[in-house]
Enzyme design. Structure first.
Site, mmCIF file in Angstrom:
data_model
loop_
_atom_site.group_PDB
_atom_site.id
_atom_site.type_symbol
_atom_site.label_atom_id
_atom_site.label_comp_id
_atom_site.label_asym_id
_atom_site.label_seq_id
_atom_site.Cartn_x
_atom_site.Cartn_y
_atom_site.Cartn_z
ATOM 1 N N SER A 199 0.809 6.475 2.838
ATOM 2 C CA SER A 199 1.783 7.719 3.593
ATOM 3 C C SER A 199 2.839 8.445 2.628
ATOM 4 O O SER A 199 3.830 7.668 2.293
ATOM 5 C CB SER A 199 2.327 6.699 4.708
ATOM 6 N N ASN A 221 -3.955 6.727 17.440
ATOM 7 C CA ASN A 221 -5.092 6.532 18.420
ATOM 8 C C ASN A 221 -4.907 7.937 18.100
ATOM 9 O O ASN A 221 -6.527 7.820 18.525
ATOM 10 C CB ASN A 221 -4.221 6.616 19.395
ATOM 11 N N GLU A 222 -4.804 8.889 18.302
ATOM 12 C CA GLU A 222 -5.084 10.293 18.669
ATOM 13 C C GLU A 222 -5.709 10.774 17.422
ATOM 14 O O GLU A 222 -6.735 10.833 18.130
ATOM 15 C CB GLU A 222 -3.553 11.163 18.414
ATOM 16 N N SER A 263 4.369 -1.851 3.960
ATOM 17 C CA SER A 263 4.694 -2.793 4.145
ATOM 18 C C SER A 263 5.082 -3.497 3.110
ATOM 19 O O SER A 263 4.077 -3.451 2.422
ATOM 20 C CB SER A 263 3.608 -3.819 4.860
ATOM 21 N N GLN A 302 1.041 -1.305 -0.125
ATOM 22 C CA GLN A 302 -0.079 -0.121 0.052
ATOM 23 C C GLN A 302 0.898 0.901 0.045
ATOM 24 O O GLN A 302 1.365 1.716 1.300
ATOM 25 C CB GLN A 302 -0.868 0.056 0.917
ATOM 26 N N GLY A 303 1.161 2.257 -0.547
ATOM 27 C CA GLY A 303 1.516 3.443 -1.083
ATOM 28 C C GLY A 303 1.051 4.773 -0.939
ATOM 29 O O GLY A 303 0.782 5.077 -1.742
ATOM 30 N N GLU A 324 -9.366 -2.544 6.784
ATOM 31 C CA GLU A 324 -8.033 -2.736 7.875
ATOM 32 C C GLU A 324 -8.864 -3.325 8.679
ATOM 33 O O GLU A 324 -8.153 -4.168 10.349
ATOM 34 C CB GLU A 324 -7.336 -1.525 8.096
#
Ligand SMILES: Cc1cc2nc3c(=O)[nH]c(=O)nc-3n(C[C@H](O)[C@H](O)[C@H](O)COP(=O)(O)OP(=O)(O)OC[C@H]3O[C@@H](n4cnc5c(N)ncnc54)[C@H](O)[C@@H]3O)c2cc1C
Lengths: 406, 362
Positions: free
Chosen positions: A143, A390-391, A175, A140-141, A259
């Site tokens: 970011s 998480n934020e 990844s 997965q590209g 996900e």
């Protein structure tokens, strides 16, 4: 043993669809006959090559009995397995502590989720078949160095020139990028769009195309599981555009939704068995069950949370079976799970005392219960950072569920 | 969030409906400012609707709706911080259902179910100093018996001959028994000290009681009450965050606060799932029911206390006032945490049960 490609097993779980008890027995029988008992040891201190070979071998095993893509609809060559059966399959896999096809996660979940909803028939035909029949690996590209939580700030540029898009830019944290055959790529096609997320398109990138350079990035665990991808005048044929030009942002949401769901279910089931093993090991180590009251109570609290998150996952699966949208519950589960995993693995590392502090040989692909407790803890950041930190999840829950103002 | 059966959902709605008028903000406030030991009209209303007998078998005059129904009641009472001393009566009924003889069942249960005899139940502890002599004479005292200020009937722990704990069923309106009300920090509930002087206890009034099971049962009800109260105060807080403005915007737009609210939300969602699951384990008499109950008491009360503690902080100065209802929730949840065993003791009980369940499965 890992080179054995054919496994002459009498078990064929898909022959028992409809009879959940027989199906479970067949899955268990097949797993027992197939999973090498020493697979974890074999991957401890192993080379990346051994790991790659093992992942491919495992995928082939699953494939040989139709269990690699059981969740895909029949029309796309899957088994159209009812959710209830998928749940059983995952439960059995977790129970025997079998391997995860982690290198294939994007191939099995993100890519199909994206193509089922938005792909052209030709794309579906080519790429779904590629995974199903040839075990093609996807990454997965999304970011970029300047676009993480704020994904819409991405700057990788795709310019249409005749029959191709010419792509320049850089992706990061992908990844398994070094093993991938294809990449789900987001790139900017319209830099003038009034809103940042309106000018983004979604592409299928062939990782072997000219101008693609992949470099592994070493992680805090010591392993190099993710990569950076440099794109230098890479040509992507126009037929590899998914959906309409500039519609990439919307399409990416279906990728991200993949996900959650069954993936967390699998992890939570594995933790349930790990917790029991950890309890037994710690009891043996100390001669009696967890003497330290503070740690013992923390352990029990984590058990309460594990019970709770498994119940929430079950709710989500039930909603899915009834065709209800469970996106908001999925967000709750993602955050709950990420924190639980981090707290539990940290507790385990603390319970092992100094013992868990020694440097251990890398354990590849053994998930969050590798036996290297500190490393399991470090791995947990994969859940607290990736797929919405998480934020970011907290903000989403506060605004979308509680209705707090932006 | 948990899917609830239609019956339970209807019950919840009916209870909420009554509480929204009978135990609304004004009614609760009125009770707190009064000298009354209980809100008699709310009690009468509850009695009429069969609340006290939800879990008492039909043959004994109750509604026989099971533990799940009772949990709905307690959750709603907590949510409204309703001043209804129902815990004692429900616990006493549970003890009689399991340990009473036929005459006691027939004599007491229908009246407990009908709310005609408010009752209490207590467990041995530091506050219990009752002795039962070999001639069955009971004397001594027990303090901080929750709901006792208004009770007529009690099942109390005493030290028997040789120090063995026994449970005595007694009428509180007798001459040798004195009940001294004790106000609690929790303004919605009261306790009392019960002093007994040389009271003869009939051997049949010594009940076989499984103290651990009763602690667990009480813990389950208190978890539901705490969960409801936490939900109530959290809703208040989220509403306040949407309307209170500082620096020219609603405080709910400040991310530091949003994130705390999100944490409270997921903790409450998890707690609710755990409670609903535990109720199912009870209904099916699952061997893991007991330790899940202890887990509920420890974990849910802990989550509830975190939420309620932060609720005051998120309200600022107004949350620190006597006038505002935040403290009613906080104090009620605090008391729930301490009643019938602390978070730590319930985690320990749960751990032992978990270990046992592991060895059973092995
Ligand atoms: C193990 C792992 C695997 C990954 N795999 C992939 C992959 O395969 N493909 C891919 O495309 N990406 C992948 N990622 C990347 C991942 O999606 C990003 O790391 C993630 O989106 C966060 O972006 P960032 O790293 O730039 O952190 P940043 O966004 O820079 O965040 C830094 C810190 O700031 C906080 N923050 C940022 N914005 C806000 C805000 N608005 N409010 C409050 N806090 C904020 C974050 O929560 C974080 O704590 C992976 C990451 C990890 C850790």
């Amino acid at each position: 043993m890992m080179d054995q490609t054919v496994n002459p097993t009498p078990f064929y779980p898909l022959g028992h669809v409809g009879d959940i008890i027989a199906f479970r027995a067949a899955v268990a029988g097949w797993l027992n006959a197939t999973v090498p008992p020493d697979w974890r040891q074999n991957l401890t201190g192993a080379s990346e090559e051994t790991y790659l070979k093992f992942q491919n071998w495992w995928f082939d095993q699953l494939k040989s009995v139709g269990l690699a893509t059981p969740h895909w609809p029949k029309s796309w060559g899957g088994a159209g397995l009812p959710l209830s059966h998928q749940v059983v399959m995952i439960e059995e896999l977790a129970r025997i502590g079998g391997p995860m096809a982690e290198m294939f996660v994007v191939s099995l979940f993100h890519m199909p989720a994206t193509l089922f909803a938005n792909g052209s028939p030709a794309q579906c035909d080519r790429y779904l078949t590629g995974v199903r029949d040839r075990g093609e690996i996807w990454c997965q590209g999304f970011s970029e160095p300047g676009a993480g939580s704020d994904l819409s700030a991405l700057r990788t540029r795709a310019e249409r020139k005749g029959d191709v898009y010419v792509v320049n830019g850089q992706k990061v944290w992908s990844s398994f990028g070094m093993h991938a055959d294809f990449c789900l790529l987001l790139a900017r096609t319209n830099p003038q769009a009034p809103k940042k997320n309106a000018g983004i398109s979604y592409f299928i990138l062939d990782m072997r195309a000219a101008g693609v350079t992949v470099r592994p990035i070493r992680q805090i665990t010591g392993r190099a599981e993710f990569t950076e991808i440099f794109l230098d005048n890479v040509e992507i044929p126009v037929e590899n555009l998914i959906g309409a030009e500039n519609a990439g942002w919307q399409i990416a949401q279906s990728t991200l939704a993949a996900e959650r769901g069954l993936l967390i279910f699998e992890h939570a089931e594995r933790m349930t068995h790990a917790l029991r093993r950890d309890y037994q090991a710690l009891t043996e180590q100390h001669g009696k069950p967890l003497e330290d009251a503070g740690l013992r109570r923390e352990f029990t609290k984590r058990y309460a949370e594990l019970t709770a998150v498994r119940l929430l996952i079950k709710q989500m699966i039930e909603q899915g079976e009834h065709g209800q949208d469970s996106g908001l519950l999925a967000a709750v589960i993602k955050l709950y799970w990420a924190q639980l995993l981090q707290n539990y693995t940290s507790l385990m590392a603390r319970m092992r005392g100094l013992d868990a502090q020694r440097a251990m040989p890398l354990s590849l692909g053994t998930g969050h219960n590798s036996g290297d407790y500190l490393s399991d803890f470090l791995q947990s950041y994969g859940w607290t950072i990736a797929g919405g930190t998480n934020e970011i999840m907290r903000t989403l829950i506060a605004e979308r569920i509680l209705g707090l103002p932006r | 969030m948990t899917a609830e059966t239609e019956d339970l959902a209807a019950l919840r709605e009916a209870i909420r409906d009554v509480l929204s008028t009978q135990a609304d903000r004004a009614a609760v406030r009125k009770f707190i400012n009064s000298t009354a030991a209980m809100d008699a009209s709310l009690w009468a209303q509850g009695a009429e609707l069969g609340w006290f007998g939800l879990n008492i078998p039909e043959d004994d005059g109750g509604l026989g709706l099971g533990v799940s129904a009772l949990l709905v009641l307690f959750e709603e009472l907590g949510r409204a911080v309703a001043p209804l001393p129902v815990l004692g009566t429900v616990l006493a009924a549970e003890a009689i259902v399991h340990g009473g003889n036929a005459a006691q069942r027939a004599g007491f249960l229908p009246r407990l179910a009908a709310g005609q005899r408010p009752a209490v139940f207590a467990l041995p502890g530091l506050n219990a100093n009752l002795l039962l002599s070999e001639h069955h004479i009971l004397s001594g005292d027990i303090s901080l018996v929750i709901d006792a200020a208004t009770a007529q009937l009690a099942i109390l722990p005493a030290s028997g001959v040789g120090g063995d704990p026994v449970f005595c069923l007694l009428d509180l309106s007798q001459a040798n028994v004195a009940v001294e009300p004790q106000k609690m920090a929790d303004l919605t509930r009261q306790a009392a000290t019960i002093t007994v002087s040389d009271l003869r206890i009939d051997p049949s009034a010594i009940l076989p009681v499984d103290a651990a099971a009763m602690a667990n049962f009480a813990g389950l009800l208190l978890s539901a009450d705490a969960l409801g109260a936490a939900q109530g105060v959290f809703e208040l807080t989220v509403d306040y965050m949407k309307t209170r403005e500082q620096f020219g915007k609603p405080i709910g737009s400040f991310q530091a606060l949003k994130h705390r609210a999100a944490e409270h939300h997921i903790a409450l969602v998890g707690a609710r799932a755990l409670l609903a699951h535990t109720a199912t384990l009870w209904e099916t008499r699952h061997p893991d029911a007991a330790f899940h109950t202890a887990l509920c008491k420890a974990h849910i009360c802990e989550v509830a206390l975190t939420v309620a503690t932060d609720a005051v902080q998120l309200h600022g100065g107004i949350g620190f006032t006597w006038e505002h209802e935040c403290h009613l929730f906080l104090k009620r949840i605090y008391l729930n945490n301490q009643l019938f065993g602390t978070t730590a003791t319930f985690y320990d009980t749960a751990f032992d049960g978990l270990a046992e369940s592991f060895s059973r499965a092995a």
